[in-house]
Design a protein around this motif. Structure first.
Motif, PDB file in Angstrom:
ATOM      1  N   ALA A 137       0.853  -1.192   0.000  1.00  0.00           N
ATOM      2  CA  ALA A 137       0.000   0.000   0.000  1.00  0.00           C
ATOM      3  C   ALA A 137       0.889   1.242   0.000  1.00  0.00           C
ATOM      4  CB  ALA A 137      -0.901  -0.015   1.231  1.00  0.00           C
ATOM      5  N   ALA A 138       0.251   2.388  -0.106  1.00  0.00           N
ATOM      6  CA  ALA A 138       1.006   3.648  -0.161  1.00  0.00           C
ATOM      7  C   ALA A 138       1.709   3.951   1.161  1.00  0.00           C
ATOM      8  CB  ALA A 138       0.066   4.794  -0.539  1.00  0.00           C
ATOM      9  N   SER A 139       1.179   3.450   2.261  1.00  0.00           N
ATOM     10  CA  SER A 139       1.779   3.722   3.566  1.00  0.00           C
ATOM     11  C   SER A 139       1.500   2.557   4.508  1.00  0.00           C
ATOM     12  CB  SER A 139       1.210   5.021   4.162  1.00  0.00           C
ATOM     13  OG  SER A 139      -0.170   4.851   4.461  1.00  0.00           O
ATOM     14  N   LEU A 140       2.228   2.540   5.618  1.00  0.00           N
ATOM     15  CA  LEU A 140       2.012   1.501   6.631  1.00  0.00           C
ATOM     16  C   LEU A 140       0.608   1.605   7.209  1.00  0.00           C
ATOM     17  CD1 LEU A 140       3.062  -0.775   8.446  1.00  0.00           C
ATOM     18  CD2 LEU A 140       4.000   0.982   9.976  1.00  0.00           C
ATOM     19  N   GLU A 141       0.128   2.824   7.405  1.00  0.00           N
ATOM     20  CA  GLU A 141      -1.226   3.015   7.956  1.00  0.00           C
ATOM     21  C   GLU A 141      -2.277   2.400   7.023  1.00  0.00           C
ATOM     22  OE1 GLU A 141       1.083   5.325   7.704  1.00  0.00           O
ATOM     23  OE2 GLU A 141       1.569   5.585   9.838  1.00  0.00           O
ATOM     24  N   ASP A 142      -2.117   2.599   5.723  1.00  0.00           N
ATOM     25  CA  ASP A 142      -3.071   2.027   4.765  1.00  0.00           C
ATOM     26  C   ASP A 142      -3.024   0.504   4.820  1.00  0.00           C
ATOM     27  OD1 ASP A 142      -3.818   4.535   3.950  1.00  0.00           O
ATOM     28  OD2 ASP A 142      -2.546   4.552   2.154  1.00  0.00           O
ATOM     29  N   ALA A 143      -1.828  -0.062   4.932  1.00  0.00           N
ATOM     30  CA  ALA A 143      -1.693  -1.517   5.007  1.00  0.00           C
ATOM     31  C   ALA A 143      -2.350  -2.045   6.275  1.00  0.00           C
ATOM     32  CB  ALA A 143      -0.219  -1.890   4.959  1.00  0.00           C
ATOM     33  N   GLN A 144      -2.162  -1.369   7.395  1.00  0.00           N
ATOM     34  CA  GLN A 144      -2.768  -1.824   8.651  1.00  0.00           C
ATOM     35  C   GLN A 144      -4.293  -1.727   8.593  1.00  0.00           C
ATOM     36  OE1 GLN A 144      -0.582   0.796  11.297  1.00  0.00           O
ATOM     37  NE2 GLN A 144       0.821  -0.867  11.907  1.00  0.00           N
ATOM     38  N   ALA A 145      -4.802  -0.684   7.933  1.00  0.00           N
ATOM     39  CA  ALA A 145      -6.254  -0.558   7.799  1.00  0.00           C
ATOM     40  C   ALA A 145      -6.817  -1.690   6.946  1.00  0.00           C
ATOM     41  CB  ALA A 145      -6.593   0.798   7.169  1.00  0.00           C
ATOM     42  N   GLU A 146      -6.098  -2.063   5.876  1.00  0.00           N
ATOM     43  CA  GLU A 146      -6.542  -3.177   5.038  1.00  0.00           C
ATOM     44  C   GLU A 146      -6.486  -4.488   5.804  1.00  0.00           C
ATOM     45  OE1 GLU A 146      -7.872  -4.682   1.194  1.00  0.00           O
ATOM     46  OE2 GLU A 146      -7.937  -2.783   2.303  1.00  0.00           O
ATOM     47  N   ALA A 147      -5.439  -4.660   6.624  1.00  0.00           N
ATOM     48  CA  ALA A 147      -5.313  -5.875   7.431  1.00  0.00           C
ATOM     49  C   ALA A 147      -6.469  -5.982   8.423  1.00  0.00           C
ATOM     50  CB  ALA A 147      -3.971  -5.873   8.162  1.00  0.00           C
ATOM     51  N   ALA A 148      -6.884  -4.849   8.991  1.00  0.00           N
ATOM     52  CA  ALA A 148      -8.019  -4.871   9.921  1.00  0.00           C
ATOM     53  C   ALA A 148      -9.290  -5.336   9.213  1.00  0.00           C
ATOM     54  CB  ALA A 148      -8.221  -3.474  10.518  1.00  0.00           C
ATOM     55  N   LYS A 149      -9.483  -4.929   7.965  1.00  0.00           N
ATOM     56  CA  LYS A 149     -10.655  -5.379   7.200  1.00  0.00           C
ATOM     57  C   LYS A 149     -10.588  -6.878   6.933  1.00  0.00           C
ATOM     58  CE  LYS A 149     -11.206  -0.968   4.765  1.00  0.00           C
ATOM     59  NZ  LYS A 149     -11.158  -0.293   3.439  1.00  0.00           N
ATOM     60  N   ILE A 150      -9.374  -7.383   6.657  1.00  0.00           N
ATOM     61  CA  ILE A 150      -9.219  -8.817   6.392  1.00  0.00           C
ATOM     62  C   ILE A 150      -9.582  -9.613   7.637  1.00  0.00           C
ATOM     63  CG2 ILE A 150      -7.517 -10.619   5.897  1.00  0.00           C
ATOM     64  CD1 ILE A 150      -6.071  -8.538   4.120  1.00  0.00           C
ATOM     65  N   GLY A 151      -9.103  -9.148   8.836  1.00  0.00           N
ATOM     66  CA  GLY A 151      -9.437  -9.837  10.079  1.00  0.00           C
ATOM     67  C   GLY A 151     -10.924  -9.775  10.370  1.00  0.00           C
ATOM     68  N   ALA A 152     -11.548  -8.612  10.105  1.00  0.00           N
ATOM     69  CA  ALA A 152     -12.979  -8.465  10.364  1.00  0.00           C
ATOM     70  C   ALA A 152     -13.808  -9.355   9.453  1.00  0.00           C
ATOM     71  CB  ALA A 152     -13.387  -7.002  10.181  1.00  0.00           C
TER      72      ALA A 152
END
Length: 218
Positions: free
Chosen positions: A114-129
């Protein structure tokens, strides 16, 4: 004496008949029948000359193609070059391209960085949810800010995981894991208007033709 005279007479008559047969004028050809107006005369096969070969469009080097494909893959540059030559009259701006290969020892499912670590972490949260586990945000290397979603020895297992993630709306990708190996070769080209891509692939000994953006040939 009478019999001898008859024999001489028959010989003379035969010689005369033979001389007449050899010296007779050649018979005149029969006149062609008069055909009704608008009716063409039939021609024999040997009167028409050599059979005309079907004409194919010839690619103009400067033409701008409206559809482009990648033909292949081929296991050598020579094979790709031969395929290009075989199908040359149906191709516009063809070029041979190599894709470096590798000998896969496994497969991994990932989401590109992703463009940033924050964007990657937000996407990871969606995957877990969404109910998925076994994933990791990559924090360094050339895949930094990407998400690793599992590594598999079997391609089938990796493809099952990939299908589940894609069905849930995540832009997951499958990547081989292993050391560098022989490359594969492709022929990228525009196709002459009216050419059937499937027939072109068969002519070039290719697998299913892959769509290609024509801007890649400019």
């Amino acid at each position: 004496m009478l019999i001898r005279a008859l024999i001489v007479l028959l010989v003379v008559l035969n010689l005369g008949a033979a001389a007449w047969w050899l010296s007779r004028p050649a018979p005149l050809p029969e006149p062609e029948p008069v055909l009704p107006a608008g009716v063409a005369r039939l021609q024999l096969v040997d009167e028409t000359g050599p059979a005309a070969l079907p004409s194919y469009p010839t690619a103009a080097p400067s033409a701008t193609p409206t559809a482009c494909v990648s033909l292949g893959p081929y296991t050598s540059q020579a094979a790709a070059t031969q395929a290009q030559a075989t199908a040359a009259r149906h191709l516009v701006r063809p070029r041979v391209r190599e894709v470096p290969g590798m000998s896969a020892s496994g497969y991994q499912v990932v989401i590109p960085p992703a463009a940033s670590l924050e964007d990657a972490q937000a996407e990871a949260a969606k995957i877990g949810a969404a109910g998925f586990d076994d994933f990791l945000v990559v924090r360094q290397g050339d895949q930094a800010n990407g998400i690793a979603l599992g590594r598999y020895r079997s391609r089938d297992a990796a493809e099952r995981r990939l299908a589940q993630l894609q069905a849930a709306g995540f832009a997951a990708q499958l990547q081989p894991v292993g050391r560098a190996g022989p490359g594969l070769w492709w022929v990228d080209a525009g196709i002459v208007e009216g050419t059937d891509p499937a027939a072109l692939a068969r002519l070039a000994g290719s697998g299913e033709p892959q769509p290609l953006e024509c801007t890649a040939l400019r």
